[in-house]
Design a protein around this motif. Structure first.
Motif, PDB file in Angstrom:
ATOM      1  N   ILE A   1       0.836  -1.201   0.000  1.00  0.00           N
ATOM      2  CA  ILE A   1       0.000   0.000   0.000  1.00  0.00           C
ATOM      3  C   ILE A   1       0.867   1.246   0.000  1.00  0.00           C
ATOM      4  N   ALA A   2       1.957   1.219   0.788  1.00  0.00           N
ATOM      5  CA  ALA A   2       2.822   2.393   0.889  1.00  0.00           C
ATOM      6  C   ALA A   2       3.433   2.751  -0.460  1.00  0.00           C
ATOM      7  N   ALA A   3       3.814   1.748  -1.237  1.00  0.00           N
ATOM      8  CA  ALA A   3       4.440   2.011  -2.529  1.00  0.00           C
ATOM      9  C   ALA A   3       3.438   2.578  -3.519  1.00  0.00           C
ATOM     10  N   GLU A   4       2.287   1.936  -3.624  1.00  0.00           N
ATOM     11  CA  GLU A   4       1.256   2.402  -4.556  1.00  0.00           C
ATOM     12  C   GLU A   4      -0.039   1.674  -4.259  1.00  0.00           C
ATOM     13  N   THR A   5      -1.144   2.406  -4.260  1.00  0.00           N
ATOM     14  CA  THR A   5      -2.450   1.777  -4.091  1.00  0.00           C
ATOM     15  C   THR A   5      -3.486   2.537  -4.902  1.00  0.00           C
ATOM     16  N   THR A   6      -4.381   1.794  -5.526  1.00  0.00           N
ATOM     17  CA  THR A   6      -5.477   2.389  -6.296  1.00  0.00           C
ATOM     18  C   THR A   6      -6.753   2.269  -5.480  1.00  0.00           C
ATOM     19  N   ILE A   7      -7.435   3.390  -5.311  1.00  0.00           N
ATOM     20  CA  ILE A   7      -8.643   3.437  -4.490  1.00  0.00           C
ATOM     21  C   ILE A   7      -9.820   3.866  -5.355  1.00  0.00           C
ATOM     22  N   LYS A   8     -10.893   3.099  -5.275  1.00  0.00           N
ATOM     23  CA  LYS A   8     -12.150   3.463  -5.918  1.00  0.00           C
ATOM     24  C   LYS A   8     -13.254   3.349  -4.880  1.00  0.00           C
ATOM     25  N   GLY A   9     -14.103   4.351  -4.817  1.00  0.00           N
ATOM     26  CA  GLY A   9     -15.162   4.318  -3.816  1.00  0.00           C
ATOM     27  C   GLY A   9     -16.360   5.145  -4.231  1.00  0.00           C
TER      28      GLY A   9
ATOM     29  N   ALA B   1     -24.837  10.683  -5.034  1.00  0.00           N
ATOM     30  CA  ALA B   1     -23.736   9.718  -5.006  1.00  0.00           C
ATOM     31  C   ALA B   1     -22.433  10.471  -5.204  1.00  0.00           C
ATOM     32  N   SER B   2     -21.481  10.238  -4.304  1.00  0.00           N
ATOM     33  CA  SER B   2     -20.160  10.854  -4.399  1.00  0.00           C
ATOM     34  C   SER B   2     -19.142   9.757  -4.665  1.00  0.00           C
ATOM     35  N   ALA B   3     -18.384   9.883  -5.764  1.00  0.00           N
ATOM     36  CA  ALA B   3     -17.462   8.816  -6.172  1.00  0.00           C
ATOM     37  C   ALA B   3     -16.039   9.348  -6.281  1.00  0.00           C
ATOM     38  N   THR B   4     -15.063   8.443  -6.110  1.00  0.00           N
ATOM     39  CA  THR B   4     -13.651   8.785  -6.252  1.00  0.00           C
ATOM     40  C   THR B   4     -12.910   7.631  -6.916  1.00  0.00           C
ATOM     41  N   ALA B   5     -11.830   7.947  -7.607  1.00  0.00           N
ATOM     42  CA  ALA B   5     -10.951   6.934  -8.197  1.00  0.00           C
ATOM     43  C   ALA B   5      -9.574   7.567  -8.360  1.00  0.00           C
ATOM     44  N   VAL B   6      -8.606   7.159  -7.530  1.00  0.00           N
ATOM     45  CA  VAL B   6      -7.263   7.740  -7.575  1.00  0.00           C
ATOM     46  C   VAL B   6      -6.210   6.666  -7.349  1.00  0.00           C
ATOM     47  N   ARG B   7      -4.999   6.961  -7.823  1.00  0.00           N
ATOM     48  CA  ARG B   7      -3.846   6.124  -7.527  1.00  0.00           C
ATOM     49  C   ARG B   7      -2.908   6.926  -6.633  1.00  0.00           C
TER      50      ARG B   7
ATOM     51  N   PHE C   1      -7.354   7.121  16.324  1.00  0.00           N
ATOM     52  CA  PHE C   1      -7.134   8.108  15.265  1.00  0.00           C
ATOM     53  C   PHE C   1      -5.809   7.811  14.575  1.00  0.00           C
ATOM     54  N   VAL C   2      -5.787   7.995  13.253  1.00  0.00           N
ATOM     55  CA  VAL C   2      -4.577   7.785  12.469  1.00  0.00           C
ATOM     56  C   VAL C   2      -4.399   8.951  11.508  1.00  0.00           C
ATOM     57  N   LEU C   3      -3.186   9.478  11.440  1.00  0.00           N
ATOM     58  CA  LEU C   3      -2.834  10.504  10.457  1.00  0.00           C
ATOM     59  C   LEU C   3      -1.988   9.846   9.380  1.00  0.00           C
ATOM     60  N   ILE C   4      -2.419   9.968   8.108  1.00  0.00           N
ATOM     61  CA  ILE C   4      -1.631   9.411   7.017  1.00  0.00           C
ATOM     62  C   ILE C   4      -1.228  10.511   6.047  1.00  0.00           C
ATOM     63  N   ARG C   5      -0.187  10.223   5.281  1.00  0.00           N
ATOM     64  CA  ARG C   5       0.313  11.150   4.273  1.00  0.00           C
ATOM     65  C   ARG C   5       0.581  10.383   2.986  1.00  0.00           C
ATOM     66  N   ALA C   6       0.337  11.024   1.847  1.00  0.00           N
ATOM     67  CA  ALA C   6       0.675  10.452   0.550  1.00  0.00           C
ATOM     68  C   ALA C   6       1.371  11.527  -0.275  1.00  0.00           C
ATOM     69  N   ASP C   7       2.143  11.092  -1.253  1.00  0.00           N
ATOM     70  CA  ASP C   7       2.803  12.046  -2.145  1.00  0.00           C
ATOM     71  C   ASP C   7       1.758  12.869  -2.886  1.00  0.00           C
ATOM     72  N   SER C   8       2.069  14.123  -3.151  1.00  0.00           N
ATOM     73  CA  SER C   8       1.170  14.932  -3.953  1.00  0.00           C
ATOM     74  C   SER C   8       1.248  14.459  -5.400  1.00  0.00           C
ATOM     75  N   GLY C   9       0.280  14.862  -6.187  1.00  0.00           N
ATOM     76  CA  GLY C   9       0.275  14.450  -7.592  1.00  0.00           C
ATOM     77  C   GLY C   9      -0.362  13.109  -7.822  1.00  0.00           C
ATOM     78  N   ALA C  10      -1.434  12.785  -7.065  1.00  0.00           N
ATOM     79  CA  ALA C  10      -2.162  11.543  -7.296  1.00  0.00           C
ATOM     80  C   ALA C  10      -2.746  11.544  -8.705  1.00  0.00           C
ATOM     81  N   THR C  11      -2.814  10.367  -9.325  1.00  0.00           N
ATOM     82  CA  THR C  11      -3.313  10.255 -10.688  1.00  0.00           C
ATOM     83  C   THR C  11      -4.552   9.374 -10.742  1.00  0.00           C
ATOM     84  N   ALA C  12      -5.284   9.495 -11.837  1.00  0.00           N
ATOM     85  CA  ALA C  12      -6.437   8.625 -12.049  1.00  0.00           C
ATOM     86  C   ALA C  12      -5.940   7.242 -12.487  1.00  0.00           C
TER      87      ALA C  12
END
Length: 201
Positions: free
Chosen positions: A27-35, A165-171, A188-199
């Motif tokens: 997940i840390a290296a790369e993960t694709t999320i759709k919701g 309906a609210s949808a998202t799809a990002v890598r 509670f958890v605080l997470i961070r991801a690199d900026s510049g997420a892509t579809a």
């Protein structure tokens, strides 16, 4: 960090925590999320949450090196990394905070990354609470980066009703759990991801 319940057979706990740590590295290296989240608007203007669909596809497996194992709060935790650091001090720790840290209500800002906070009820088996809080944080991160809405409403001049309906799809890349904090009833958890997420492709 991989988590597992502390079973009577420690080897079983460590094996499960190792598998979880390897999954977390993917997940840390790369993960694709759709919701997608669905809300219903009732006559009178009241909005009711109807549920959600959340799919997460981690990237390719990495070859891990395992740095440390510890047992606490009914859990076994395994610290893993994609490479061995030049220096690692296993004795370094943090003193638990009784007051909520600032990031619980004031999410940090960073020109090179994006942050989100996830939370989950503190279950009897605490490892499940932390996993759910991390999942919620990644989901919030995805919605904060890219979300689109679809609406269907019917009504008269006096009242209206319908669904949104609210949808998202990002890598996401570079996903890290930065901080954790637990109150008496919520994790509670605080997470961070690199900026510049892509579809996703």
């Amino acid at each position: 960090v991989g988590l597992s319940r502390a079973y009577a057979k420690r080897d079983s706990s460590v094996s499960q925590a190792v598998r979880d740590a390897m999954y977390q590295l993917r997940i840390a290296a790369e993960t694709t999320i759709k919701g997608e989240r669905l809300f219903q608007m009732l006559p009178g203007g009241r909005t009711v949450y109807q549920g959600e669909v959340f799919l997460e596809q981690p990237g390719k497996a990495a070859t891990p090196c395992f740095l440390d194992t510890v047992e606490a709060s009914g859990m076994v935790m395994v610290l893993a990394a994609t490479r061995r650091p030049d220096h690692y001090d296993a004795e370094v720790g943090t003193i638990p905070q009784h007051a909520p840290p600032s990031w619980v209500t004031d999410i940090p800002k960073d020109s090179n990354g994006v942050y989100a906070v996830g939370m989950a009820r503190a279950y009897y088996y605490e490892e499940n609470s932390w996993r759910e809080a991390e999942r919620q944080a990644r989901q919030e991160l995805a919605y904060s980066i890219a979300a689109r809405q679809r609406r269907l409403f019917k009504g008269t001049t006096e009242t209206s009703f319908g669904v949104t309906a609210s949808a998202t799809a990002v890598r996401l890349t570079g996903v890290q759990t930065m901080e954790r904090w637990r109150s008496e009833s919520v994790c509670f958890v605080l997470i961070r991801a690199d900026s510049g997420a892509t579809a996703p492709q």
